[in-house]
Design a protein around this motif. Structure first.
Motif, PDB file in Angstrom:
ATOM      1  N   UNK A  56       0.833  -1.206   0.000  1.00  0.00           N
ATOM      2  CA  UNK A  56       0.000   0.000   0.000  1.00  0.00           C
ATOM      3  C   UNK A  56       0.864   1.252   0.000  1.00  0.00           C
ATOM      4  N   UNK A  57       1.901   1.264   0.835  1.00  0.00           N
ATOM      5  CA  UNK A  57       2.783   2.431   0.903  1.00  0.00           C
ATOM      6  C   UNK A  57       3.497   2.641  -0.418  1.00  0.00           C
ATOM      7  N   UNK A  58       3.997   1.579  -1.021  1.00  0.00           N
ATOM      8  CA  UNK A  58       4.680   1.722  -2.312  1.00  0.00           C
ATOM      9  C   UNK A  58       3.736   2.304  -3.359  1.00  0.00           C
ATOM     10  N   UNK A  59       2.520   1.786  -3.427  1.00  0.00           N
ATOM     11  CA  UNK A  59       1.583   2.283  -4.440  1.00  0.00           C
ATOM     12  C   UNK A  59       1.204   3.737  -4.185  1.00  0.00           C
ATOM     13  N   UNK A  60       1.060   4.096  -2.912  1.00  0.00           N
ATOM     14  CA  UNK A  60       0.723   5.485  -2.600  1.00  0.00           C
ATOM     15  C   UNK A  60       1.861   6.417  -2.990  1.00  0.00           C
ATOM     16  N   UNK A  61       3.094   6.040  -2.662  1.00  0.00           N
ATOM     17  CA  UNK A  61       4.244   6.857  -3.030  1.00  0.00           C
ATOM     18  C   UNK A  61       4.333   6.985  -4.552  1.00  0.00           C
ATOM     19  N   UNK A  62       4.123   5.877  -5.247  1.00  0.00           N
ATOM     20  CA  UNK A  62       4.219   5.871  -6.707  1.00  0.00           C
ATOM     21  C   UNK A  62       3.148   6.764  -7.340  1.00  0.00           C
ATOM     22  N   UNK A  63       1.890   6.535  -6.962  1.00  0.00           N
ATOM     23  CA  UNK A  63       0.792   7.280  -7.582  1.00  0.00           C
ATOM     24  C   UNK A  63       0.852   8.761  -7.219  1.00  0.00           C
ATOM     25  N   UNK A  64       1.145   9.061  -5.969  1.00  0.00           N
ATOM     26  CA  UNK A  64       1.236  10.463  -5.552  1.00  0.00           C
ATOM     27  C   UNK A  64       2.410  11.150  -6.230  1.00  0.00           C
ATOM     28  N   UNK A  65       3.507  10.432  -6.383  1.00  0.00           N
ATOM     29  CA  UNK A  65       4.661  11.005  -7.065  1.00  0.00           C
ATOM     30  C   UNK A  65       4.380  11.304  -8.524  1.00  0.00           C
ATOM     31  N   UNK A  66       3.668  10.403  -9.177  1.00  0.00           N
ATOM     32  CA  UNK A  66       3.322  10.623 -10.586  1.00  0.00           C
ATOM     33  C   UNK A  66       2.362  11.803 -10.729  1.00  0.00           C
ATOM     34  N   UNK A  67       1.426  11.947  -9.797  1.00  0.00           N
ATOM     35  CA  UNK A  67       0.510  13.085  -9.844  1.00  0.00           C
ATOM     36  C   UNK A  67       1.251  14.392  -9.610  1.00  0.00           C
ATOM     37  N   UNK A  68       2.182  14.379  -8.675  1.00  0.00           N
ATOM     38  CA  UNK A  68       2.966  15.588  -8.397  1.00  0.00           C
ATOM     39  C   UNK A  68       3.817  15.968  -9.602  1.00  0.00           C
ATOM     40  N   UNK A  69       4.428  14.985 -10.235  1.00  0.00           N
ATOM     41  CA  UNK A  69       5.260  15.253 -11.409  1.00  0.00           C
ATOM     42  C   UNK A  69       4.423  15.797 -12.562  1.00  0.00           C
ATOM     43  N   UNK A  70       3.228  15.244 -12.753  1.00  0.00           N
ATOM     44  CA  UNK A  70       2.365  15.722 -13.835  1.00  0.00           C
ATOM     45  C   UNK A  70       1.941  17.160 -13.598  1.00  0.00           C
ATOM     46  N   UNK A  71       1.597  17.484 -12.352  1.00  0.00           N
ATOM     47  CA  UNK A  71       1.203  18.858 -12.030  1.00  0.00           C
ATOM     48  C   UNK A  71       2.386  19.808 -12.191  1.00  0.00           C
ATOM     49  N   UNK A  72       3.575  19.356 -11.809  1.00  0.00           N
ATOM     50  CA  UNK A  72       4.766  20.197 -11.962  1.00  0.00           C
ATOM     51  C   UNK A  72       5.059  20.485 -13.421  1.00  0.00           C
ATOM     52  N   UNK A  73       4.797  19.494 -14.291  1.00  0.00           N
ATOM     53  CA  UNK A  73       5.002  19.704 -15.726  1.00  0.00           C
ATOM     54  C   UNK A  73       3.929  20.611 -16.313  1.00  0.00           C
ATOM     55  N   UNK A  74       2.715  20.545 -15.764  1.00  0.00           N
ATOM     56  CA  UNK A  74       1.614  21.358 -16.285  1.00  0.00           C
ATOM     57  C   UNK A  74       1.750  22.821 -15.890  1.00  0.00           C
ATOM     58  N   UNK A  75       2.278  23.095 -14.713  1.00  0.00           N
ATOM     59  CA  UNK A  75       2.281  24.457 -14.163  1.00  0.00           C
ATOM     60  C   UNK A  75       2.958  25.476 -15.068  1.00  0.00           C
ATOM     61  N   UNK A  76       4.195  25.234 -15.557  1.00  0.00           N
ATOM     62  CA  UNK A  76       4.810  26.246 -16.431  1.00  0.00           C
ATOM     63  C   UNK A  76       4.071  26.426 -17.746  1.00  0.00           C
ATOM     64  N   UNK A  77       3.459  25.357 -18.262  1.00  0.00           N
ATOM     65  CA  UNK A  77       2.685  25.475 -19.497  1.00  0.00           C
ATOM     66  C   UNK A  77       1.461  26.349 -19.258  1.00  0.00           C
ATOM     67  N   UNK A  78       0.813  26.159 -18.118  1.00  0.00           N
ATOM     68  CA  UNK A  78      -0.347  26.983 -17.773  1.00  0.00           C
ATOM     69  C   UNK A  78       0.057  28.447 -17.649  1.00  0.00           C
ATOM     70  N   UNK A  79       1.197  28.692 -17.001  1.00  0.00           N
ATOM     71  CA  UNK A  79       1.674  30.068 -16.844  1.00  0.00           C
ATOM     72  C   UNK A  79       1.975  30.689 -18.208  1.00  0.00           C
ATOM     73  N   UNK A  80       2.623  29.941 -19.076  1.00  0.00           N
ATOM     74  CA  UNK A  80       2.964  30.449 -20.403  1.00  0.00           C
ATOM     75  C   UNK A  80       1.704  30.703 -21.230  1.00  0.00           C
ATOM     76  N   UNK A  81       0.709  29.827 -21.089  1.00  0.00           N
ATOM     77  CA  UNK A  81      -0.546  30.006 -21.822  1.00  0.00           C
ATOM     78  C   UNK A  81      -1.265  31.262 -21.352  1.00  0.00           C
ATOM     79  N   UNK A  82      -1.296  31.500 -20.056  1.00  0.00           N
ATOM     80  CA  UNK A  82      -1.937  32.712 -19.534  1.00  0.00           C
ATOM     81  C   UNK A  82      -1.238  33.961 -20.058  1.00  0.00           C
ATOM     82  N   UNK A  83       0.078  33.920 -20.112  1.00  0.00           N
ATOM     83  CA  UNK A  83       0.822  35.060 -20.640  1.00  0.00           C
ATOM     84  C   UNK A  83       0.517  35.277 -22.111  1.00  0.00           C
ATOM     85  N   UNK A  84       0.395  34.175 -22.860  1.00  0.00           N
ATOM     86  CA  UNK A  84       0.080  34.280 -24.286  1.00  0.00           C
ATOM     87  C   UNK A  84      -1.320  34.838 -24.500  1.00  0.00           C
ATOM     88  N   UNK A  85      -2.263  34.445 -23.659  1.00  0.00           N
ATOM     89  CA  UNK A  85      -3.618  34.991 -23.741  1.00  0.00           C
ATOM     90  C   UNK A  85      -3.601  36.508 -23.521  1.00  0.00           C
TER      91      UNK A  85
END
Length: 259
Positions: A56-85
């Motif tokens: 359970x701990x391994x799966x939680x670390x894995x899934x939470x880590x993947x979600x955090x990484x995805x959000x970290x990758x999305x954040x600069x794109x969102x910022x750049x898109x807002x600036x472009x708008x």
């Protein structure tokens, strides 16, 4: 009377599992309150063998880590898109204002507005709120300037239609990139939420076992004190006296108290 409060977030759930794991490893085998099977099923952080689900701990670390990484990758794109708008909206607004100023000076006839899908006698800049607004008026400006060029008109500048077209293409590409990044973030966060019922069930199983193995403690406060060392969390209701040996938090998901 203090009650058990189950974790209510990914972070507190992971903390509960980590505390139990650390206490298990720091305790001599005969004194452990959890079984080897429970450690393997719920607390082992090691990467499982191929095809195995992992603890359970391994799966939680894995899934939470993947979600955090995805959000970290999305954040600069969102910022750049807002600036472009913002940049495209500003350029469109300035283009239309410059067009109106040219008409006001008499450099262009008021009928020029109709080439850009603007009302003949209305000097207001149209609403530029949504992405659809920005893309639509970018296209109107491109079409209007093309019509003027075919009639021999000089291009309007500061900003030019070419610059607006460039910003339009940039925003369109960023919208697609942001959408893909957001879809990935949503999918990863959904995976975490789908896992949480199993995480909560695992924590409850561990806590039930811990309290059962401490059932011979001389009194409830002593049991709770020792259980806290294994990550069990207790809280008090408003107005109740807390245990003297542990931090307390009111409210939260309640379970039967240890009496």
């Amino acid at each position: 009377m203090p009650f058990r409060r189950l974790p209510d977030s990914v972070a507190t759930s992971r903390a509960a599992l980590e505390t139990a794991r650390q206490k298990y490893l720091a305790t001599a085998a005969p004194q452990r309150l959890l079984t080897e099977a429970q450690f393997a099923d719920h607390l082992d952080p090691a990467t499982p063998a191929a095809g195995a689900p992992g603890s359970t701990l391994y799966r939680l670390i894995k899934e939470a880590g993947e979600a955090t990484a995805a959000l970290a990758a999305q954040t600069p794109v969102t910022r750049e898109t807002e600036q472009a708008r913002a940049s495209l909206g500003l350029h469109i607004s300035h283009f239309i204002q410059n067009l109106n100023n040219a008409i006001l000076r008499g450099d262009l006839p008021s009928e020029t507005r109709t080439l850009f899908q603007l009302p003949l006698e209305d000097e207001r800049v149209p609403l530029l709120v949504t992405d659809a607004d920005l893309l639509l008026w970018s296209d109107h400006i491109a079409a209007g300037e093309n019509a003027r060029a075919l009639a021999g008109g000089e291009p309007l500048t500061w900003p030019s239609a070419a610059r607006i077209a460039q910003l339009r293409d940039q925003l369109s590409q960023l919208i697609d990139t942001q959408s893909t990044a957001k879809d990935l973030t949503d999918a990863e966060q959904t995976d975490v939420q789908l896992l949480m019922p199993a995480v909560t069930a695992a924590i409850k199983d561990l806590w039930d076992t811990i309290e059962f193995n401490l059932r011979h403690e001389p009194d409830a406060p002593s049991l709770r004190r020792r259980a806290r060392e294994w990550g069990v969390h207790y809280a008090t209701r408003p107005g109740e006296a807390p245990d003297p040996d542990g931090p307390q938090e009111p409210d939260g998901p309640q379970e039967p108290a240890v009496s």
